[in-house]
Scaffold this motif. Sequence first.
Motif, PDB file in Angstrom:
ATOM      1  N   ILE A  10       0.843  -1.199   0.000  1.00 31.09           N
ATOM      2  CA  ILE A  10       0.000   0.000   0.000  1.00 31.09           C
ATOM      3  C   ILE A  10       0.872   1.241   0.000  1.00 31.09           C
ATOM      4  O   ILE A  10       0.445   2.320  -0.392  1.00 31.09           O
ATOM      5  N   ILE A  11       2.121   1.083   0.396  1.00 36.04           N
ATOM      6  CA  ILE A  11       3.064   2.200   0.343  1.00 36.04           C
ATOM      7  C   ILE A  11       3.109   2.766  -1.068  1.00 36.04           C
ATOM      8  O   ILE A  11       3.228   3.974  -1.246  1.00 36.04           O
ATOM      9  N   THR A  12       2.975   1.909  -2.067  1.00 34.21           N
ATOM     10  CA  THR A  12       2.947   2.363  -3.462  1.00 34.21           C
ATOM     11  C   THR A  12       1.890   3.437  -3.648  1.00 34.21           C
ATOM     12  O   THR A  12       2.161   4.485  -4.231  1.00 34.21           O
ATOM     13  N   ALA A  13       0.689   3.203  -3.160  1.00 38.31           N
ATOM     14  CA  ALA A  13      -0.407   4.157  -3.317  1.00 38.31           C
ATOM     15  C   ALA A  13      -0.100   5.467  -2.599  1.00 38.31           C
ATOM     16  O   ALA A  13      -0.337   6.549  -3.139  1.00 38.31           O
ATOM     17  N   PHE A  14       0.415   5.398  -1.387  1.00 42.48           N
ATOM     18  CA  PHE A  14       0.725   6.610  -0.630  1.00 42.48           C
ATOM     19  C   PHE A  14       1.885   7.382  -1.238  1.00 42.48           C
ATOM     20  O   PHE A  14       1.869   8.610  -1.268  1.00 42.48           O
ATOM     21  N   VAL A  15       2.889   6.676  -1.729  1.00 44.31           N
ATOM     22  CA  VAL A  15       4.015   7.350  -2.377  1.00 44.31           C
ATOM     23  C   VAL A  15       3.532   8.092  -3.624  1.00 44.31           C
ATOM     24  O   VAL A  15       3.903   9.244  -3.863  1.00 44.31           O
ATOM     25  N   ALA A  19       3.755  12.088  -3.785  1.00 44.33           N
ATOM     26  CA  ALA A  19       4.594  12.613  -4.874  1.00 44.33           C
ATOM     27  C   ALA A  19       3.771  13.485  -5.814  1.00 44.33           C
ATOM     28  O   ALA A  19       4.226  14.557  -6.246  1.00 44.33           O
ATOM     29  N   LEU A  20       2.561  13.049  -6.105  1.00 51.52           N
ATOM     30  CA  LEU A  20       1.699  13.826  -6.998  1.00 51.52           C
ATOM     31  C   LEU A  20       1.320  15.164  -6.370  1.00 51.52           C
ATOM     32  O   LEU A  20       1.366  16.202  -7.041  1.00 51.52           O
ATOM     33  N   ILE A  21       0.960  15.159  -5.105  1.00 54.53           N
ATOM     34  CA  ILE A  21       0.610  16.409  -4.418  1.00 54.53           C
ATOM     35  C   ILE A  21       1.796  17.366  -4.448  1.00 54.53           C
ATOM     36  O   ILE A  21       1.646  18.548  -4.783  1.00 54.53           O
ATOM     37  N   GLY A 102      -5.864   9.128  -7.620  1.00 60.08           N
ATOM     38  CA  GLY A 102      -7.132   9.773  -7.251  1.00 60.08           C
ATOM     39  C   GLY A 102      -7.000  10.611  -5.993  1.00 60.08           C
ATOM     40  O   GLY A 102      -7.433  11.766  -5.944  1.00 60.08           O
ATOM     41  N   LEU A 103      -6.371  10.038  -4.973  1.00 63.84           N
ATOM     42  CA  LEU A 103      -6.191  10.774  -3.722  1.00 63.84           C
ATOM     43  C   LEU A 103      -5.271  11.974  -3.928  1.00 63.84           C
ATOM     44  O   LEU A 103      -5.587  13.088  -3.496  1.00 63.84           O
ATOM     45  N   GLY A 104      -4.162  11.770  -4.605  1.00 65.54           N
ATOM     46  CA  GLY A 104      -3.223  12.870  -4.847  1.00 65.54           C
ATOM     47  C   GLY A 104      -3.838  13.992  -5.655  1.00 65.54           C
ATOM     48  O   GLY A 104      -3.657  15.176  -5.340  1.00 65.54           O
ATOM     49  N   GLY A 105      -4.587  13.638  -6.688  1.00 65.05           N
ATOM     50  CA  GLY A 105      -5.238  14.652  -7.518  1.00 65.05           C
ATOM     51  C   GLY A 105      -6.299  15.429  -6.752  1.00 65.05           C
ATOM     52  O   GLY A 105      -6.370  16.661  -6.833  1.00 65.05           O
ATOM     53  N   ALA A 106      -7.097  14.710  -5.984  1.00 64.59           N
ATOM     54  CA  ALA A 106      -8.147  15.376  -5.199  1.00 64.59           C
ATOM     55  C   ALA A 106      -7.537  16.325  -4.174  1.00 64.59           C
ATOM     56  O   ALA A 106      -7.983  17.476  -4.031  1.00 64.59           O
ATOM     57  N   VAL A 107      -6.514  15.880  -3.473  1.00 65.22           N
ATOM     58  CA  VAL A 107      -5.876  16.723  -2.453  1.00 65.22           C
ATOM     59  C   VAL A 107      -5.172  17.908  -3.106  1.00 65.22           C
ATOM     60  O   VAL A 107      -5.232  19.033  -2.597  1.00 65.22           O
ATOM     61  N   GLY A 108      -4.510  17.690  -4.244  1.00 66.75           N
ATOM     62  CA  GLY A 108      -3.821  18.785  -4.930  1.00 66.75           C
ATOM     63  C   GLY A 108      -4.747  19.937  -5.269  1.00 66.75           C
ATOM     64  O   GLY A 108      -4.435  21.107  -5.014  1.00 66.75           O
TER      65      GLY A 108
END
Length: 156
Positions: A10-15, A19-21, A102-108
Amino acid sequence: MIKDLGEGNIITAFVIAVALIALDQAVKLIIVQNLSLHESIPIIKNIFHLTYIRNYGAAFGLLVNQRIFFIIITLAIILVLLYFYKLVQKSEIILQVAWGLGLGGAVGNLIDRIRLGYVIDFLDFRVWPVFNLADSAIVVAVSLFFYWGIILDGME
């Protein structure tokens, strides 16, 4: 078929999300510091430009000046993504990547809306409304979720 990578990845998803944010916010800062509002720099003339705009609405400028609405919707989407965390942590890499994007884009974009009251857009292909990295990540995430749900899951 994509192999199940197990719980530890799951670290993959968080990284991907973090990184995207960071990349999204860094590029937006560079755009704001180096371009005037509505200024456009051709990268490939008449095909791709960097154009600094402020988007007070959603995609295509819909629902302009509905800041609180978009903040609430984005927070709801983030909560849904966090709810599905347990499913993603034990799933295929395609879902982990989709979840992270999805999470990174939404938070960004949420950071922009809360901090500025609008979203900074700058990718201009001249035949499409101007958008940003976070928007791109959300589109890729939704596409991957659909691909997994319709194509890959349907093959089992």
